[in-house]
Design a protein around this motif. Structure first.
Motif, PDB file in Angstrom:
ATOM      1  N   THR A 168      99.996  49.982  29.385  1.00 17.34           N
ATOM      2  CA  THR A 168     101.201  50.702  28.968  1.00 17.34           C
ATOM      3  C   THR A 168     100.958  51.476  27.668  1.00 17.34           C
ATOM      4  O   THR A 168     101.910  51.858  26.985  1.00 17.34           O
ATOM      5  CB  THR A 168     102.406  49.747  28.789  1.00 17.34           C
ATOM      6  N   SER A 169      99.696  51.715  27.350  1.00 21.85           N
ATOM      7  CA  SER A 169      99.393  52.550  26.175  1.00 21.85           C
ATOM      8  C   SER A 169      99.719  54.007  26.494  1.00 21.85           C
ATOM      9  O   SER A 169      99.713  54.404  27.664  1.00 21.85           O
ATOM     10  CB  SER A 169      97.912  52.419  25.813  1.00 21.85           C
ATOM     11  N   PRO A 170      99.981  54.815  25.464  1.00 22.75           N
ATOM     12  CA  PRO A 170     100.398  56.204  25.708  1.00 22.75           C
ATOM     13  C   PRO A 170      99.434  56.981  26.609  1.00 22.75           C
ATOM     14  O   PRO A 170      99.872  57.767  27.452  1.00 22.75           O
ATOM     15  CB  PRO A 170     100.420  56.809  24.301  1.00 22.75           C
ATOM     16  N   ASN A 171      98.131  56.748  26.468  1.00 22.03           N
ATOM     17  CA  ASN A 171      97.180  57.481  27.316  1.00 22.03           C
ATOM     18  C   ASN A 171      97.372  57.147  28.790  1.00 22.03           C
ATOM     19  O   ASN A 171      97.250  58.019  29.666  1.00 22.03           O
ATOM     20  CB  ASN A 171      95.724  57.217  26.876  1.00 22.03           C
ATOM     21  N   TYR A 172      97.706  55.888  29.099  1.00 22.96           N
ATOM     22  CA  TYR A 172      97.976  55.520  30.493  1.00 22.96           C
ATOM     23  C   TYR A 172      99.306  56.111  30.972  1.00 22.96           C
ATOM     24  O   TYR A 172      99.401  56.625  32.079  1.00 22.96           O
ATOM     25  CB  TYR A 172      97.975  53.998  30.660  1.00 22.96           C
ATOM     26  N   LEU A 173     100.324  56.053  30.111  1.00 24.51           N
ATOM     27  CA  LEU A 173     101.637  56.580  30.527  1.00 24.51           C
ATOM     28  C   LEU A 173     101.530  58.079  30.813  1.00 24.51           C
ATOM     29  O   LEU A 173     102.157  58.593  31.748  1.00 24.51           O
ATOM     30  CB  LEU A 173     102.695  56.310  29.448  1.00 24.51           C
ATOM     31  N   GLU A 174     100.707  58.748  30.024  1.00 26.10           N
ATOM     32  CA  GLU A 174     100.482  60.186  30.246  1.00 26.10           C
ATOM     33  C   GLU A 174      99.862  60.416  31.625  1.00 26.10           C
ATOM     34  O   GLU A 174     100.214  61.358  32.341  1.00 26.10           O
ATOM     35  CB  GLU A 174      99.551  60.708  29.137  1.00 26.10           C
ATOM     36  N   CYS A 175      98.962  59.545  31.976  1.00 27.41           N
ATOM     37  CA  CYS A 175      98.308  59.622  33.300  1.00 27.41           C
ATOM     38  C   CYS A 175      99.350  59.373  34.410  1.00 27.41           C
ATOM     39  O   CYS A 175      99.425  60.130  35.385  1.00 27.41           O
ATOM     40  CB  CYS A 175      97.182  58.588  33.333  1.00 27.41           C
ATOM     41  N   TYR A 176     100.217  58.346  34.253  1.00 25.66           N
ATOM     42  CA  TYR A 176     101.227  58.035  35.289  1.00 25.66           C
ATOM     43  C   TYR A 176     102.203  59.197  35.469  1.00 25.66           C
ATOM     44  O   TYR A 176     102.677  59.459  36.575  1.00 25.66           O
ATOM     45  CB  TYR A 176     102.022  56.769  34.952  1.00 25.66           C
ATOM     46  N   ARG A 177     102.487  59.865  34.360  1.00 24.44           N
ATOM     47  CA  ARG A 177     103.435  60.981  34.401  1.00 24.44           C
ATOM     48  C   ARG A 177     102.978  62.077  35.366  1.00 24.44           C
ATOM     49  O   ARG A 177     103.786  62.825  35.912  1.00 24.44           O
ATOM     50  CB  ARG A 177     103.560  61.563  32.997  1.00 24.44           C
ATOM     51  N   LYS A 178     101.675  62.148  35.589  1.00 26.28           N
ATOM     52  CA  LYS A 178     101.146  63.215  36.448  1.00 26.28           C
ATOM     53  C   LYS A 178     101.486  62.999  37.919  1.00 26.28           C
ATOM     54  O   LYS A 178     101.442  63.933  38.707  1.00 26.28           O
ATOM     55  CB  LYS A 178      99.621  63.325  36.276  1.00 26.28           C
ATOM     56  N   PHE A 179     101.782  61.751  38.309  1.00 26.83           N
ATOM     57  CA  PHE A 179     102.078  61.540  39.735  1.00 26.83           C
ATOM     58  C   PHE A 179     103.387  60.788  39.993  1.00 26.83           C
ATOM     59  O   PHE A 179     103.854  60.727  41.129  1.00 26.83           O
ATOM     60  CB  PHE A 179     100.912  60.835  40.453  1.00 26.83           C
ATOM     61  N   LEU A 180     104.003  60.235  38.935  1.00 25.07           N
ATOM     62  CA  LEU A 180     105.264  59.509  39.120  1.00 25.07           C
ATOM     63  C   LEU A 180     106.433  60.488  39.115  1.00 25.07           C
ATOM     64  O   LEU A 180     106.501  61.377  38.263  1.00 25.07           O
ATOM     65  CB  LEU A 180     105.441  58.483  37.985  1.00 25.07           C
ATOM     66  N   LYS A 181     107.358  60.285  40.080  1.00 23.30           N
ATOM     67  CA  LYS A 181     108.538  61.162  40.136  1.00 23.30           C
ATOM     68  C   LYS A 181     109.347  61.063  38.850  1.00 23.30           C
ATOM     69  O   LYS A 181     109.371  60.019  38.209  1.00 23.30           O
ATOM     70  CB  LYS A 181     109.439  60.717  41.291  1.00 23.30           C
ATOM     71  N   LYS A 182     110.079  62.122  38.544  1.00 25.82           N
ATOM     72  CA  LYS A 182     110.981  62.096  37.400  1.00 25.82           C
ATOM     73  C   LYS A 182     111.962  60.930  37.601  1.00 25.82           C
ATOM     74  O   LYS A 182     112.480  60.748  38.716  1.00 25.82           O
ATOM     75  CB  LYS A 182     111.737  63.438  37.336  1.00 25.82           C
ATOM     76  N   ASP A 183     112.179  60.167  36.584  1.00 28.01           N
ATOM     77  CA  ASP A 183     113.043  58.982  36.633  1.00 28.01           C
ATOM     78  C   ASP A 183     112.510  57.854  37.511  1.00 28.01           C
ATOM     79  O   ASP A 183     113.237  56.911  37.841  1.00 28.01           O
ATOM     80  CB  ASP A 183     114.474  59.340  37.076  1.00 28.01           C
ATOM     81  N   GLY A 184     111.249  57.962  37.937  1.00 22.62           N
ATOM     82  CA  GLY A 184     110.630  56.862  38.694  1.00 22.62           C
ATOM     83  C   GLY A 184     110.505  55.626  37.805  1.00 22.62           C
ATOM     84  O   GLY A 184     110.167  55.734  36.627  1.00 22.62           O
TER      85      GLY A 184
END
Ligand SMILES: C[S@@+](CC[C@H](N)C(=O)[O-])C[C@H]1O[C@@H](n2cnc3c(N)ncnc32)[C@H](O)[C@@H]1O
Length: 229
Positions: free
Chosen positions: A145-161
């Protein structure tokens, strides 16, 4: 596990029709059963699941207890367990096959490369189940859950996922709350003691993973955070 047993599982892994692997992170190709090389970003529903149902990822899935349990509970959803360890994924893939759970697949890769294998908005939800807390100084960037991972998830997770974190680690729980606060993310649910709540704050928190059952860390309580990016 004996080395021979492990090697046997590695060689068997890609005989499962529900397992994909990545060996070479400079490209987005995955190795699937029969050693086929496939590009799966934006294609998981059409090419693998053959339906249009939403997809949940279980990150750090180990043997994939959450993917398997939720796939049984929610046949109208698809689940993909992701972990770097082949022998653990082997177990989950074997159970999914034996139970005929067509809505579960597994991806063996490092989680930091997931943006290569999933397209924009392809994923509806993420569960992170008992990730390693990486306690050593200077290793906090490896926490899932570090910012670098969250940035990665943002690339494929739907908005509000939704992102669900279930952990036995105070360090992981506090770290995640700090990141949520720092980046002004939205927390929907937060409990420090999942089994102390009556009723539980989320109905799927009753699923117990291999690691949780083994209670390796001897934790006093299991924590849960649900947030959006
Ligand atoms: C403590 S185990 C938990 C496994 C499972 N969720 C459970 O509760 O039994 C953490 C898992 O995270 C995986 N893992 C940690 N960092 C990873 C990364 N960057 N990429 C892929 N897998 C990772 C490890 O291989 C391990 O299986």
């Amino acid at each position: 596990m004996a080395r021979r047993n492990k090697l046997l599982k590695f060689s068997e892994l890609l005989t499962f029709p529900n397992v994909y692997e990545n060996y070479e992170v400079t490209n987005a190709l995955l190795v699937a059963s029969q050693d086929d090389q496939v590009e799966m970003a934006n294609k998981w529903k059409k090419e693998h699941f053959k339906n249009d149902n939403p997809i949940t990822l279980e990150l750090a899935c180990g043997r994939g207890e959450y993917s398997l349990a939720l796939a049984e509970r929610y046949p109208e959803r698809n689940f993909i367990g992701v972990d770097a360890k082949g022998a653990r994924i082997w177990k989950g893939a074997q159970i999914a096959t034996a139970k005929g759970l067509d809505n579960v697949a597994f991806l063996r890769t490092r989680i930091e490369f997931c943006h290569l294998f999933f397209g924009k908005n392809e994923i509806d939800e993420i569960w992170i189940t008992f990730p390693d807390p990486f306690l050593k100084k200077g290793k906090y960037n490896r926490r899932l859950t570090s910012p670098n991972y969250l940035e990665c998830y943002r690339k494929f997770l739907k908005k509000d996922g939704l992102v669900h974190l279930k952990t036995d680690s105070d360090v992981m729980y506090n770290h995640t709350n700090t990141v949520i606060e720092k980046f002004k993310l939205k927390t929907n649910l937060d409990t420090y003691d999942v089994y102390g709540d009556n009723p539980m704050v989320h109905p799927d928190l009753d699923v117990k993973t291999y690691y949780e059952n083994a209670n390796i860390s001897n934790a006093d309580s299991i924590k849960y955070l649900q947030f959006t990016l």
